[in-house]
Design a protein around this motif. Sequence first.
Motif, PDB file in Angstrom:
ATOM      1  N   VAL A  50       0.831  -1.209   0.000  1.00 17.97           N
ATOM      2  CA  VAL A  50       0.000   0.000   0.000  1.00 17.97           C
ATOM      3  C   VAL A  50       0.865   1.258   0.000  1.00 17.97           C
ATOM      4  O   VAL A  50       0.804   2.071  -0.927  1.00 17.97           O
ATOM      5  N   ARG A  51       1.687   1.405   1.063  1.00 19.38           N
ATOM      6  CA  ARG A  51       2.479   2.634   1.166  1.00 19.38           C
ATOM      7  C   ARG A  51       3.637   2.429   2.139  1.00 19.38           C
ATOM      8  O   ARG A  51       3.599   1.530   2.987  1.00 19.38           O
ATOM      9  N   PRO A  52       4.670   3.284   2.052  1.00 15.37           N
ATOM     10  CA  PRO A  52       5.736   3.274   3.061  1.00 15.37           C
ATOM     11  C   PRO A  52       5.196   3.751   4.413  1.00 15.37           C
ATOM     12  O   PRO A  52       4.257   4.545   4.472  1.00 15.37           O
ATOM     13  N   VAL A  53       5.820   3.255   5.496  1.00 17.52           N
ATOM     14  CA  VAL A  53       5.406   3.628   6.845  1.00 17.52           C
ATOM     15  C   VAL A  53       6.585   4.288   7.554  1.00 17.52           C
ATOM     16  O   VAL A  53       7.680   3.726   7.612  1.00 17.52           O
ATOM     17  N   LYS A  54       6.357   5.483   8.088  1.00 18.55           N
ATOM     18  CA  LYS A  54       7.395   6.167   8.860  1.00 18.55           C
ATOM     19  C   LYS A  54       7.492   5.508  10.225  1.00 18.55           C
ATOM     20  O   LYS A  54       6.470   5.275  10.890  1.00 18.55           O
ATOM     21  N   VAL A  55       8.726   5.198  10.649  1.00 17.95           N
ATOM     22  CA  VAL A  55       8.934   4.479  11.905  1.00 17.95           C
ATOM     23  C   VAL A  55       9.914   5.236  12.784  1.00 17.95           C
ATOM     24  O   VAL A  55      10.572   6.195  12.346  1.00 17.95           O
ATOM     25  N   SER A  56      10.034   4.799  14.015  1.00 21.10           N
ATOM     26  CA  SER A  56      11.000   5.390  14.944  1.00 21.10           C
ATOM     27  C   SER A  56      12.421   5.031  14.529  1.00 21.10           C
ATOM     28  O   SER A  56      12.643   4.083  13.759  1.00 21.10           O
ATOM     29  N   ALA A  57      13.389   5.761  15.064  1.00 18.34           N
ATOM     30  CA  ALA A  57      14.797   5.473  14.771  1.00 18.34           C
ATOM     31  C   ALA A  57      15.165   4.072  15.234  1.00 18.34           C
ATOM     32  O   ALA A  57      15.937   3.360  14.574  1.00 18.34           O
TER      33      ALA A  57
END
Length: 305
Positions: A50-57
Motif C-alpha cells: 500500500v504505502r511506506p510507513v514512517k517508523v521510529s529510529a
Amino acid sequence: MMGTVIAITLFDPQLALIEASYDYLQRMDQVFSMNRPDSELMAINQQAGVRPVKVSATAFELIHDALQYSQRHADSFNVLIGPLVKLWRIGFGGEQVPAETEIQRRLKLMDLSQVALDASAQTVYLKQAGMQLDLGAIAKGYFADKLVAQLRAAGVASAIVNLGGNVKLLGENPLTVDGRWEVGIQAPQAIRGIPLLQVQMPARTIVTSGIFERYFKVGNHMYHHILDPQTGYPVRNQVDQVTIITAQSELAEVLATVCYFKGPQAGATLIAQTPQTEAVFVDHQQHVIVTSGLQPRRKGVYSIE
C-alpha cells in the motif's frame, strides 16, 4: 514478556534501574510485537503493498540490521519469514502441517529485494501485499545489547541480563575470585534448569537456539519452529541445539539460527571466521561438539580465556 521469562540481575540495590530496564523492554514490545495491532511492526505489515510507513529510529535501525543479515545469510536467515510463521503457527496454538500450495505461496512473499528502506524519510515499505517482517530471530539480541549499554552508562559495574535463551553479562562477576562467569548450557531434552555443560568465561553474551521449546508432532514426526526460508518446512538435520558465545548479542542471535542450519562442521567453519566467537553444537544423540576456542577444564566444564 515477549513470550518468555525475563530476568535482570544487579549486585547493588538499584530498583530504579531495574524498573527503567523493564520499562524499556515494555516499550520495545510495543514497537516490535507481532501480536499487538498498534505496534510499529504491525503497521508496516498491514501497509504492505500500500504505502511506506514512517517508523521510529529504533525500529528503522533494527530492521536495517535484520535485512543486512538476511542478505548475508539468505539460505538460512530471512526477516521476511513472517508469512510462513503465521501459516505454521508453531508455538502459538492451532499448529498444522500446511498444504504445499500454501507454503509455495508464502515463499513468494519472502523476496528481500521487495523491501524499500528510506533512511532520509525513515520509512519502511514492503512492496507486495501479504509480506510480513518478523524480527523474532534477532530482536532479543538487539534488546540485550541496548540494555547492557544503558546499565553501563548508568555506572553499573556488573549485571546479568537474561531474556530467555539469551544471556548477556556485564563486567566482572563479583561472586568469584577471578571475576569470571560460569554459565550453564541447557540440556536440550531435559527440564528447564538442567545444564548439559558449563562454560567459564569473561563477560560475553551466550545465545541458544534449539528445537525443544516450540514444536508439535503428527504421529512420530516432529515439526519444530526453525523454518527453512528455502523450502518453507522445518529444517531437517541432526542438530538439537546450537549455542553461540560472542560479544554482541544481536550477532549471536543470528549466528545461532545460521549455525543450526549449517550443522557442526560448516557451522564451525563460519565461527572460525568470526572474531572472538565460539559455538556449542548438540546433536540428536546428545553428543557435544565445541569450537576450537572452548578448552575443557574438567568433565562438563569448558573455558574461554
